[in-house]
Design a protein around this motif. Structure first.
Motif, short mmCIF file in Angstrom:
data_model
loop_
_atom_site.label_atom_id
_atom_site.label_comp_id
_atom_site.label_asym_id
_atom_site.label_seq_id
_atom_site.Cartn_x
_atom_site.Cartn_y
_atom_site.Cartn_z
N ASP A 181 0.98 -1.29 0.07
CA ASP A 181 -0.01 0.02 -0.21
C ASP A 181 0.90 1.22 0.24
O ASP A 181 2.01 1.15 -0.16
CB ASP A 181 -0.86 0.03 1.22
CG ASP A 181 -0.40 -0.02 2.54
OD1 ASP A 181 1.00 -0.31 2.42
OD2 ASP A 181 -0.77 0.14 3.68
N GLU A 182 0.24 2.60 0.05
CA GLU A 182 0.94 3.51 -0.02
C GLU A 182 1.81 3.93 1.10
O GLU A 182 2.93 4.46 1.16
CB GLU A 182 -0.10 4.75 0.00
CG GLU A 182 0.29 6.28 0.18
CD GLU A 182 -0.63 7.30 -0.11
OE1 GLU A 182 -0.37 8.31 0.40
OE2 GLU A 182 -1.60 7.01 -1.06
N ALA A 183 1.44 3.38 2.29
CA ALA A 183 2.37 3.70 3.69
C ALA A 183 3.70 2.93 3.51
O ALA A 183 4.88 3.56 3.84
CB ALA A 183 1.68 3.25 4.68
N SER A 184 3.36 1.54 2.66
CA SER A 184 4.95 0.85 2.43
C SER A 184 5.76 1.67 1.56
O SER A 184 7.10 1.74 1.61
CB SER A 184 4.35 -0.49 1.91
OG SER A 184 3.65 -1.08 2.77
N LEU A 185 5.01 2.33 0.80
CA LEU A 185 5.93 3.07 -0.55
C LEU A 185 6.72 4.18 0.31
O LEU A 185 7.90 4.52 0.05
CB LEU A 185 4.92 3.52 -1.64
CG LEU A 185 5.76 4.41 -2.69
CD1 LEU A 185 6.62 3.35 -3.51
CD2 LEU A 185 4.70 4.94 -3.68
N ILE A 186 5.90 4.98 1.14
CA ILE A 186 6.48 6.18 1.75
C ILE A 186 7.57 5.68 2.75
O ILE A 186 8.67 6.23 2.88
CB ILE A 186 5.34 6.83 2.57
CG1 ILE A 186 4.41 7.65 1.79
CG2 ILE A 186 5.78 7.77 3.70
CD1 ILE A 186 3.19 7.91 2.38
N GLU A 187 7.47 4.44 3.42
CA GLU A 187 8.58 3.96 4.19
C GLU A 187 9.66 3.65 3.39
O GLU A 187 10.89 4.10 3.77
CB GLU A 187 8.01 2.76 5.14
CG GLU A 187 6.98 2.87 5.99
CD GLU A 187 6.63 1.71 6.45
OE1 GLU A 187 6.91 0.48 6.03
OE2 GLU A 187 5.30 1.81 7.37
N GLY A 188 9.45 3.04 2.29
CA GLY A 188 10.78 2.94 1.28
C GLY A 188 11.45 4.03 0.82
O GLY A 188 12.62 3.96 0.87
N LEU A 189 10.68 4.96 0.56
CA LEU A 189 11.33 6.35 0.18
C LEU A 189 11.85 6.88 1.30
O LEU A 189 13.06 7.47 1.07
CB LEU A 189 10.20 7.14 -0.12
CG LEU A 189 9.46 6.92 -1.71
CD1 LEU A 189 8.29 7.88 -2.11
CD2 LEU A 189 10.46 7.01 -2.76
N ASP A 190 11.51 7.06 2.60
CA ASP A 190 12.01 7.54 3.69
C ASP A 190 13.53 6.72 3.97
O ASP A 190 14.43 7.31 4.05
CB ASP A 190 11.17 7.35 5.05
CG ASP A 190 10.24 8.48 5.12
OD1 ASP A 190 10.43 9.46 4.36
OD2 ASP A 190 9.05 8.01 5.48
N ARG A 191 13.51 5.61 3.87
CA ARG A 191 14.77 4.94 4.01
C ARG A 191 15.79 5.01 2.78
O ARG A 191 16.95 5.25 3.12
CB ARG A 191 14.48 3.03 3.78
CG ARG A 191 13.84 2.46 5.14
CD ARG A 191 13.71 1.12 5.04
NE ARG A 191 13.49 0.27 3.99
CZ ARG A 191 12.20 -0.04 3.69
NH1 ARG A 191 11.10 0.22 4.79
NH2 ARG A 191 11.64 -0.63 2.51
N GLU A 192 15.36 5.06 1.68
CA GLU A 192 16.29 5.52 0.43
C GLU A 192 16.81 7.09 0.83
O GLU A 192 17.97 7.03 0.57
CB GLU A 192 15.29 5.32 -0.80
CG GLU A 192 15.47 3.98 -1.48
CD GLU A 192 16.54 3.31 -1.67
OE1 GLU A 192 17.59 4.11 -2.26
OE2 GLU A 192 16.85 2.30 -1.24
N LEU A 193 15.95 7.92 1.20
CA LEU A 193 16.44 9.01 1.37
C LEU A 193 17.54 9.08 2.66
O LEU A 193 18.53 10.02 2.55
CB LEU A 193 15.22 10.13 1.69
CG LEU A 193 14.28 10.60 0.67
CD1 LEU A 193 13.21 11.06 0.86
CD2 LEU A 193 15.30 11.28 -0.63
N SER A 194 17.09 8.53 3.61
CA SER A 194 18.34 8.48 4.70
C SER A 194 19.59 7.77 4.46
O SER A 194 20.50 7.95 4.88
CB SER A 194 17.41 7.96 5.89
OG SER A 194 17.40 6.36 5.77
#
Length: 508
Positions: free
Chosen positions: A77-90
């Motif tokens: 879902d969308e929340a999983s995508l946001i978590e993945g983006l946060d990990r990539e950015l960090s």
């Protein structure tokens, strides 16, 4: 260092295992603390069993979160995508860039109308699989809504924008391949909006996704198969608020057609009127179509506007007849959304019959881009059926959409409207004159009338008449006017023709 990062990522990807290992490792520590402090039996039991309870509850919680999957596509879902983006950015380094793409199905409304739910679900699942096949192993695809998907791209190489654009094009190509369903073929297209990390309003996964969605909304207004990137100037349109305002205005009669005359270069007589939508805003005055057309198109209400304009236009014809104002035909623009409606021809026939008018008195204006860019069976059938029923067909904005000669003949076009871009400065620019002469010559050989639109001065009017253009429309003739002013203008123009000055075609 890279290996350790990969190992850490593998643990993050399996949170159950991570929690389990952490809790098991803590058991001896809790037991040692309890023994060293000489805790009583109750405290010792708590020290031993609390970690186990944490293990059970923690793993169960993570499992519940991890196991949410879209039933149709199997995507997160969308929340999983946001978590993945946060990990990539960090976890980003100088040469590794991140981007987010939002993808939506352009013609889902048509698909839902023409196919049953099981076919639509199958098509969505097929589309999701095709999008996933384009992505690399480290990227992520999630479902955002019934008709849209989100994509996380990691480790993008410079230049980032070019790389993302190329990928968006590949995604659109993959999605547009025909889908075989039983004995039929389903065709759909997608549009894309994207945001690269350097353009994100904030350095967070949620901000990147919202920016990609804003770019997608802009792309959807230019669909099908449009691509837009987020920048500081991109703003998500307030579609809902604007749509409600425009619909309310239309239903209250604030949006009505104004009429612009079309005249013959041979006789000077009025050969028709074009109905042009205008919004009489209570506080902003008269607003042109650009103030509301894009909103209605994005919210799929163009058909309602078209029906409204058509009814006013046909009623105007009846009123002109009663007043003695001679207007042979009325031209009405039909948008792509209307032309894709399988019941369009029957609706128009019913409206014309209701006003007891001859079909030849209605001219259907169709943009050249509709013929040149849309290979749609319903559109083709509707245009040909309108011609066969006696309605006249005008090909609007000729010269901008590269319609083939075969299409012009196939759709039985009665008149081509030469786009304003060819008319401007025609009285002083020899190149413009050569272009107009070529279009007029084409019309003559195909036995099709030509109408120059946007004629703004007497010089342009004169040269167009000499070049053989058969009809003129523009400010040099008259500006668009509300219905209540048309009768006086028409009668005055008719009276002025008692001693006409005819501008004939120049000899070659």
């Amino acid at each position: 260092m890279r290996a350790s990062k990969n190992k850490f990522r593998s643990l993050i990807a399996e949170p159950d295992k991570l929690i389990k290992n952490a809790v098991l490792a803590s058991l001896p520590v809790f037991a040692l603390i309890a023994y060293r402090t000489e805790a009583n039996v109750v405290l010792l039991a708590i020290a031993l069993f609390l970690p186990i309870l944490l293990l059970i509850s923690g793993v169960g919680h993570v499992r519940n979160r991890k196991q949410w999957k879209d039933p149709d596509t199997g995507l997160n879902d969308e929340a999983s995508l946001i978590e993945g983006l946060d990990r990539e950015l960090s976890d980003q380094t100088g040469y590794r860039k991140t981007a987010c793409i939002a993808v939506s199905i352009d013609n889902f409304g048509e698909m839902a109308r023409d196919w049953d739910k099981s076919a639509c679900d199958f098509a969505i699942a097929q589309t999701a699989q095709r999008l996933a096949n384009i992505l690399r192993s480290g990227d992520d695809l999630a479902r955002l809504s019934q008709t849209s998907f989100g994509i996380m791209l990691c480790s993008i190489r410079a230049p980032e924008t070019s790389a993302v654009l190329t990928l968006c094009e590949r995604l659109e190509d993959a999605a547009s391949a025909p889908i075989q369903i039983d004995n039929g073929i389903l065709n759909l297209t997608v549009s894309c909006g994207f945001c690269i990390d350097a353009r994100s309003p904030e350095r967070s996964g949620r901000a990147m996704l919202q920016a990609a969605k804003a770019a997608l909304q802009e792309a959807e207004q230019n669909a099908p198969r449009a691509i837009r990137g987020f920048s500081a100037k991109t703003q998500a349109p307030m579609i809902n608020t604007q749509t409600n305002e425009v619909l309310e205005a239309m239903r209250e009669g604030q949006i009505q057609p104004w009429y612009q005359p079309q005249i013959s270069t041979d006789t000077g007589e009025i050969t028709g009127m074009e109905a042009l939508a205008r919004w009489e805003h209570p506080t902003k005055g008269t607003l042109p179509p650009k103030a509301f057309l894009s909103v209605l198109e994005a919210s799929h209400h163009l058909e309602e506007l078209g029906e409204n304009i058509l009814n006013h236009a046909l009623r105007a014809l009846v009123e002109w007849d009663r007043s003695g104002a001679i207007v042979p035909s009325i031209a009405v623009n039909f948008a792509t959304q209307e032309l894709r409606n399988p019941s369009l021809v029957e609706r128009i026939k019913w409206d014309v019959d209701r006003f007891e008018l001859d079909p030849q008195r209605l001219t259907v204006e169709i943009l050249e881009t509709v013929i040149s860019e849309h290979d749609d069976d319903i559109i083709t059938r509707n245009i040909r059926a309108l011609g066969s029923q006696g309605f006249r067909i005008d090909l609007d904005d000729f010269g901008t959409g590269h319609a083939s000669l075969s299409n012009i003949r196939r759709f039985a076009v009665d008149r081509i409207k030469i786009d304003r871009s060819f008319i401007a400065n025609a009285d002083s620019d020899p190149e413009q004159q050569r272009m107009i002469a070529a279009i007029v010559g084409l019309g003559e050989r195909l036995e099709i009338d030509t109408l120059a639109e946007g004629v703004e001065n007497i010089g342009e009017q004169s040269i167009l008449s000499q070049l053989g253009c058969t009809h003129l429309q523009g400010f040099a003739i008259a500006r668009p006017m509300p219905f209540e002013k048309t009768v006086d203008w028409i009668l005055q123009h008719q009276n002025s023709l008692s001693t006409p000055t005819i501008l004939g075609k120049r000899s070659s």
